[in-house]
Design a protein around this motif. Structure first.
Motif, PDB file in Angstrom:
ATOM      1  N   ASN A 158      39.942  -9.998 -36.223  1.00  0.00           N
ATOM      2  CA  ASN A 158      40.551  -9.840 -37.550  1.00  0.00           C
ATOM      3  C   ASN A 158      40.789 -11.186 -38.223  1.00  0.00           C
ATOM      4  OD1 ASN A 158      41.407  -6.939 -38.452  1.00  0.00           O
ATOM      5  ND2 ASN A 158      41.638  -6.974 -36.232  1.00  0.00           N
ATOM      6  N   ILE A 178      43.251  -8.231 -47.545  1.00  0.00           N
ATOM      7  CA  ILE A 178      44.551  -7.589 -47.311  1.00  0.00           C
ATOM      8  C   ILE A 178      44.475  -6.695 -46.078  1.00  0.00           C
ATOM      9  CG2 ILE A 178      46.214  -5.920 -48.243  1.00  0.00           C
ATOM     10  CD1 ILE A 178      45.412  -7.073 -51.074  1.00  0.00           C
ATOM     11  N   PHE A 179      43.361  -5.965 -45.961  1.00  0.00           N
ATOM     12  CA  PHE A 179      43.192  -5.084 -44.805  1.00  0.00           C
ATOM     13  C   PHE A 179      43.215  -5.874 -43.503  1.00  0.00           C
ATOM     14  CE2 PHE A 179      40.535  -3.215 -41.532  1.00  0.00           C
ATOM     15  CZ  PHE A 179      41.126  -1.972 -41.379  1.00  0.00           C
ATOM     16  N   CYS A 206      46.723  -6.963 -42.499  1.00  0.00           N
ATOM     17  CA  CYS A 206      47.517  -5.838 -41.971  1.00  0.00           C
ATOM     18  C   CYS A 206      46.994  -5.372 -40.613  1.00  0.00           C
ATOM     19  CB  CYS A 206      47.507  -4.678 -42.962  1.00  0.00           C
ATOM     20  SG  CYS A 206      48.257  -5.067 -44.551  1.00  0.00           S
ATOM     21  N   ASN A 207      45.687  -5.223 -40.499  1.00  0.00           N
ATOM     22  CA  ASN A 207      45.084  -4.755 -39.255  1.00  0.00           C
ATOM     23  C   ASN A 207      45.305  -5.761 -38.128  1.00  0.00           C
ATOM     24  OD1 ASN A 207      43.537  -2.626 -37.983  1.00  0.00           O
ATOM     25  ND2 ASN A 207      41.854  -4.084 -37.858  1.00  0.00           N
ATOM     26  N   ALA A 256      47.763  -7.913 -37.941  1.00  0.00           N
ATOM     27  CA  ALA A 256      49.183  -7.899 -37.591  1.00  0.00           C
ATOM     28  C   ALA A 256      49.502  -6.723 -36.663  1.00  0.00           C
ATOM     29  CB  ALA A 256      50.038  -7.823 -38.852  1.00  0.00           C
ATOM     30  N   LEU A 257      48.926  -5.564 -36.943  1.00  0.00           N
ATOM     31  CA  LEU A 257      49.140  -4.399 -36.077  1.00  0.00           C
ATOM     32  C   LEU A 257      48.484  -4.591 -34.713  1.00  0.00           C
ATOM     33  CD1 LEU A 257      48.710  -1.551 -38.706  1.00  0.00           C
ATOM     34  CD2 LEU A 257      50.791  -2.100 -37.436  1.00  0.00           C
ATOM     35  N   SER A 271      42.201   1.800 -35.541  1.00  0.00           N
ATOM     36  CA  SER A 271      41.695   0.678 -36.334  1.00  0.00           C
ATOM     37  C   SER A 271      40.333   1.000 -36.952  1.00  0.00           C
ATOM     38  CB  SER A 271      41.591  -0.574 -35.454  1.00  0.00           C
ATOM     39  OG  SER A 271      40.993  -1.630 -36.155  1.00  0.00           O
TER      40      SER A 271
END
Length: 196
Positions: free
Chosen positions: A100, A146-147, A150-151, A153-154, A175
């Motif tokens: 990511n 942005i995706f 967020c991805n 971080a998760l 994911s």
């Protein structure tokens, strides 16, 4: 004799071109099952072999994609190698985070270039992209940035949580569903903009 042809193995390269993406996509499930079944001593050499093959055989349509493909292979080798040296299996979990981060870097850096990555990909099919298409591809590039934040971080959260089942579920399933969802939404929006 051409040096590039002398060391060419077309069958191996063709098999690797199909097998490697599958192996990389299945990484979370391979790690989860591999650690439970074989342990790090068997799993680590298998993973390193997969990443080395990926490094040697990856070819993208664009130079940026080729660089990315090789960079994620190197990231995999470093993480697996570190895991072996430290005798710490948790290092294997950080591969989706690295992917990511690399994707974020790839897409974000293209926002500063004359053409975004999405625009360059779009121009492979449509060389004479209209101005509104250029604006649209920039917006899509921003959405992917942005995706990936967020991805990533998760994915990091699942690593720090230490729950292997949660890590495998998110990084090996949810994911990819989110990626598919974003691609589907983008496809619908693109079709509507082209045919209002």
């Amino acid at each position: 004799m051409d040096k590039t042809r002398r060391f060419s193995f077309p069958l191996v390269t063709k098999m690797a071109s199909w097998a490697m993406p599958v192996a990389v996509i299945a990484y979370p499930l391979v790690v989860w099952c591999g650690l439970k079944t074989w342990g790090i001593r068997i799993l680590a050499p298998v993973l390193i072999a997969i990443f080395i093959l990926r490094l040697l055989t990856f070819r993208g349509k664009l130079s940026q994609l080729t660089f990315f493909g090789k960079a994620i292979a190197v990231a995999g080798i470093v993480l697996v190698g570190t895991s072996i040296l430290l005798r710490e299996t948790s290092m294997l979990l950080y591969y989706p985070v690295a992917v990511n981060l690399l994707l974020l870097g790839l897409f974000f850096s293209s926002l500063r270039a004359s053409q975004t990555l999405v625009e360059r990909i779009a121009r492979l099919d449509e060389p004479d992209l209209p101005p509104e298409g250029v604006v649209y591809t920039r917006r899509v590039t921003q959405a992917w940035c942005i995706f990936f934040v967020c991805n990533g971080a998760l994915a990091l959260y699942t690593c720090l949580k230490g729950d292997m089942a949660l890590w495998a579920l998110y990084n090996g399933g949810i994911s990819y569903l989110l990626i598919g969802l974003l691609m589907g939404i983008e496809w619908i929006v693109r079709k509507r903009l082209r045919h209002p």
